[in-house]
Write an enzyme that holds these catalytic residues in place. Structure first.
Site: not given
Ligand code: UD1
Length: 362
Positions: A209
């Site tokens: 991811h």
């Molecule tokens: C986050 C953490 C990372 C961890 C990962 C595990 C940071 C900087 N990164 O990254 O350390 O390894 O989580 O999962 O905090 N999204 C959804 N649904 C959700 C959550 C996220 O659709 O429940 C989407 C968000 O809207 C975004 C993308 O996924 O578009 C990334 O989410 P984000 O929380 O920014 O960071 P992660 O890549 O999940």
């Protein structure tokens, strides 16, 4: 003593769960400790958040800041504004943050500016890679932390090198492993097992991811193609994070032995890991879990903030060059992968140690 426990994203939940258990034990014994569970809302999908609360018996959050989605800055800002309002309504003595996600850093900054002591669980780990938001979160959080709970000797050394006084660093072990050992006997067969007829040690689990691996079409396509080419035709189970899902849909990646699933529950995911031939990942936490379960793990990153999983454990840093995948997988199928040992104090009792120490804080 009043303490805020901050949880925001998937890898936080398994670190917070055993801390709550240990607080409850202390309360039962009559110790003066109260907690408020604050969910920042960084992860909000059912299978990225709610399912973990259910499976790991985490009480419903007292507060949900609902600060999910958006860019790095927007998300961090939303969490900060939400947590500041909460503290203005009702303050606390300590703010305990875990890991390295945006919620960790955002809440640490807010608390510290309101003169609340910050406790960081999993402090001191460093990858040296400032292109990852997590590394920035680690550095910023540790620069304003008052009490540092660490998982490894190297983390202690990093903190000492940064000028942290020795008496503020407590090597306690790994709360994520508390959860792993507590729930090991409850791991649950995921539906996919019977659906495609999996056999123990005859399949591979993959999670990717990190933006560096999944955001660019060519990189993701080539990595997956190389893994499939060297997979010995074993099924490759790929539970995908929402970020990766979006990318896979755009890039149209598909192979007959590649099984893409929704993110799995904690108990189902670890059932798969425990019986896998190999795990391929770019996550940090998973390298700790595979080390304890002694499952071969290939990390598709050039660096790690958890070097003990490589030096002691079953993890190998394969890197992101697709050419490195074939020799690593050959080594595995030739039966030459290391077996590894478990790092000191990753014994399932870390949270008890944390709470015992906390109760002695001024
Ligand atoms: C986050 C953490 C990372 C961890 C990962 C595990 C940071 C900087 N990164 O990254 O350390 O390894 O989580 O999962 O905090 N999204 C959804 N649904 C959700 C959550 C996220 O659709 O429940 C989407 C968000 O809207 C975004 C993308 O996924 O578009 C990334 O989410 P984000 O929380 O920014 O960071 P992660 O890549 O999940």
């Amino acid at each position: 003593m009043k303490i805020d426990l901050i949880a925001g994203a998937r890898p936080n939940f398994m670190k917070i769960a055993p801390i709550i258990d240990s607080i409850k034990v202390a309360q039962y014994k009559g110790d003066n400790i109260e907690y408020r569970l604050v969910h920042t809302g960084q992860h909000y999908d059912k299978n990225m958040s709610a399912s973990f609360f259910k499976q790991l018996d985490i009480p419903l959050p007292d507060i949900n800041l609902e600060a999910g989605g958006g860019s790095q800055a927007k998300q961090t800002a939303k969490i900060m504004v939400g947590y500041e309002s909460l503290l203005m309504e009702e303050s606390t003595d300590y703010c305990l943050v875990v890991g390295d996600v945006n919620s960790t850093m955002a809440c640490a900054i807010v608390a510290k500016k309101m003169n609340i002591k910050v406790i960081h669980v999993e402090a001191g780990i460093r990858s040296g890679d400032l292109t990852m938001p997590e590394e920035i979160n680690r550095i910023v959080t540790d620069s304003i932390t008052d009490y540092f709970f660490t998982t490894s000797d190297i983390a202690n050394k990093n903190l000492l090198l940064n000028g942290v006084p020795k008496n503020k660093i407590f090597y306690v072990g790994n709360t994520m492993i508390d959860t792993l050992l507590k729930y090991k006997s409850s791991f649950r067969k995921p539906m996919i097992w019977d659906k495609i007829g999996l056999t123990e040690k005859k399949y591979i689990v993959m999670t990717l991811h990190r933006p560096a691996n999944v955001d660019e079409e060519n990189i993701l396509k080539v990595l997956i193609a190389e893994i499939i080419k060297n997979s010995n035709n074993y099924p490759v189970i790929f539970p995908v994070h929402p970020r990766t899902k979006k990318q896979l849909a755009i890039f149209r990646i598909s192979y007959s032995n590649l099984y893409i699933t929704e993110p799995l529950g904690y108990l189902e995911f670890n059932y798969l890991v425990e019986k896998a031939k190999l795990v391929i990942t770019d996550s940090g936490g998973i390298t700790e879990e595979t080390t304890v379960m002694k499952i071969p793990c290939m990390t598709l990153r050039n660096n790690t903030e958890r070097p003990e999983t490589v030096e002691l454990g079953t993890n190998e840093l394969v890197g992101v060059d697709p050419k490195a995948i074939a020799p690593a997988m050959k080594k595995l199928f030739d039966g030459k992968w290391k077996t590894g040992t478990t790092p000191y104090l990753w014994d399932g009792k870390t949270s008890n140690r944390i709470i015992e120490l906390l109760l002695q804080f001024p």
